[in-house]
Design a protein around this motif. Sequence first.
Motif, short mmCIF file in Angstrom:
data_model
loop_
_atom_site.label_atom_id
_atom_site.label_comp_id
_atom_site.label_asym_id
_atom_site.label_seq_id
_atom_site.Cartn_x
_atom_site.Cartn_y
_atom_site.Cartn_z
N ARG A 49 46.16 45.64 106.45
CA ARG A 49 47.45 44.97 106.25
C ARG A 49 47.31 43.77 105.32
O ARG A 49 48.20 43.50 104.49
CB ARG A 49 48.03 44.52 107.59
N ASP A 91 45.43 37.52 108.59
CA ASP A 91 44.94 38.85 108.93
C ASP A 91 43.47 39.02 108.54
O ASP A 91 42.65 39.51 109.32
CB ASP A 91 45.76 39.93 108.22
N LEU A 135 53.54 48.61 105.22
CA LEU A 135 53.56 47.42 106.07
C LEU A 135 54.28 47.61 107.41
O LEU A 135 53.75 47.22 108.46
CB LEU A 135 54.15 46.24 105.30
N LEU A 173 51.96 49.54 109.70
CA LEU A 173 50.83 48.73 110.15
C LEU A 173 51.28 47.67 111.15
O LEU A 173 50.58 47.39 112.13
CB LEU A 173 50.15 48.07 108.95
N ASP A 174 52.45 47.07 110.92
CA ASP A 174 52.98 46.09 111.88
C ASP A 174 53.11 46.70 113.27
O ASP A 174 52.70 46.10 114.28
CB ASP A 174 54.34 45.57 111.41
#
Length: 597
Positions: free
Chosen positions: A487, A504, A464, A467-468
Amino acid sequence: MLTKMLRLCGLVICALFAGQVWADTCNMKDYGTLPVDMLGGQPTTMIKINGTDTRFILRTGAMFSVMSKSTVSSLGLSLLPVPGGVHMSSAEGNWAVHSTRVKDFGLLGTTYHDVGFMVGGSDMGYGMLGANLLDVSDVEIDLAHGKVSLFSSEGCDDSPLAYWVKGRDYYVADIKPLAHPNEPLNKTNDLRTFLDVVVNGKRLRALLDSGAPVTALSRDAAERIGIDLNGPDVRANVSPRVGAKPIKTWTVNIDSFSIGNETIQHSQMQVADETFGDRQISMLLGVDFLLAHRMYIANRQEKVYFTYNGGRVSALSAAPGDSDKADTATPGDDKGAAPKSASDYALAGEAHLSRGEPKVAIADLDEAIRLAPDQASYYFARAKAHAVDHQRDAVLADLDKSISLDPKNVDALLMRAEVHLANMDSTAAATDVAAATPLLTTGSAQARLTAGLDIQLEQPAEALPLLDDWIRSHDNDPMLGSTLSERCWARALSNQMLDDALTDCRKAIGRDGEKPAYLNSLGMVQLRLRHYPESIKAYQQTITLLPRYGWAHYGLGLAQIQNGQANAGNAELATARMINPQLQARAEKYGLTAATP
């Protein structure tokens, strides 16, 4: 608009070529040679950004020199606005333009100050040096021998500039500038190299693009010249691209293909289901064509001189026995310049690999390693060739050796992690991912790949933050939709931030449409939120598009059981186990059981 962008990019590269006084005769000034390494089929070189050695892609098909936002961030540069909200388009998609300025830009041993770059587009892993820098002078491109050289020519209007051959043992083609609205028809505004080509007797406009892995026709152009994409000899495929969405492609037979006075008979070529940034462009002459030729782009003359280096002119042309036979014999054959040093053999190996000739590449790299057994990059290159040749044990052996010599090579670590996963060795894969993660550049393509490996290793929470960061620095990237879906999936598996996960998934579907992976992610987050009817709908849509999607059957079964449809749900769970016997055990690690979805 084009003139505005040229002012924006303001590279003041003219200083590079100032101060030379020429006689009346033809004089050529060599400004230096950029050493080229072929990495992932892309020609790259090292430059200096504020004193830091930095690898950039050499892309003749890019009008401007560009960095991605993640590259700007990793180099400690500032992201600057562009007045008027300018957007640009390319083969990778449409994107908003920002800019940055480099205080000290080092090229060919000279430092230039306050150099501008555009910022935007897909993250190709490196920045790109485009035509506004490369083509302000004459350019010699010899990728097969690992070099791109910059020249100036004065008093040479009537002189052939293929200086490396004697007599007329060369080919020549006229540069044909592209027409831009409200701009004069010349190379002053768009420095890229456009050539007329004749394919099966029909004239088309081609762009010389060292960033394109293979020579390709657009679908529109192929259909205009009468190529039947449903014909019996046509092979359809979906082709992945670096930093961009996969596209539908076809491999077609071409009776004849001419550039200037060179004609290639009975070859094969890719047709791509896309436009190449401008509908006037019908073809990209890619890396495969450039590797097969030595080329001098005489911008002052508006001509291109070229000779044949050896190897297949089109990477898609058949080469029985993985030989290096060309589509046709051509003048200027440079095959007599046999490799002599380890670096020569390594360059030849990378060139053969880029043309889809792994066995020849391996032979060259064997010799490079014999001459220089302590070079980590040679083992890594040979590992990639073994991978194309489907020799998994040899891949792993070369990666082990390469990493022992260079333990901080992130690309090698991630490639070895993928091999370990393919060998069902998740412990070894996790060790490589853990070693690579601290070395990652925030928001890089490597970071995105690592996030995917984390998810495969059943540690989605580790994915995470990666991906953020990637999503934060790629707000209009062609890969944004798939990364948002990834995500969403990671958040759903780890059962956290579920409302954000739902957002998302909806954004991903809004960008790219109802793709099976996106709908499967949506089904999982709706299941976690106990929105069972919505979960069932998403999973049923997934299965309609991809009937053997194991996770979709498993999630649908859980949602149906929780929705009071026990018989249907248990049938779906049985189908999931039949598709993938290990799936239930994996799902239970996330608490995904009939009792606790």
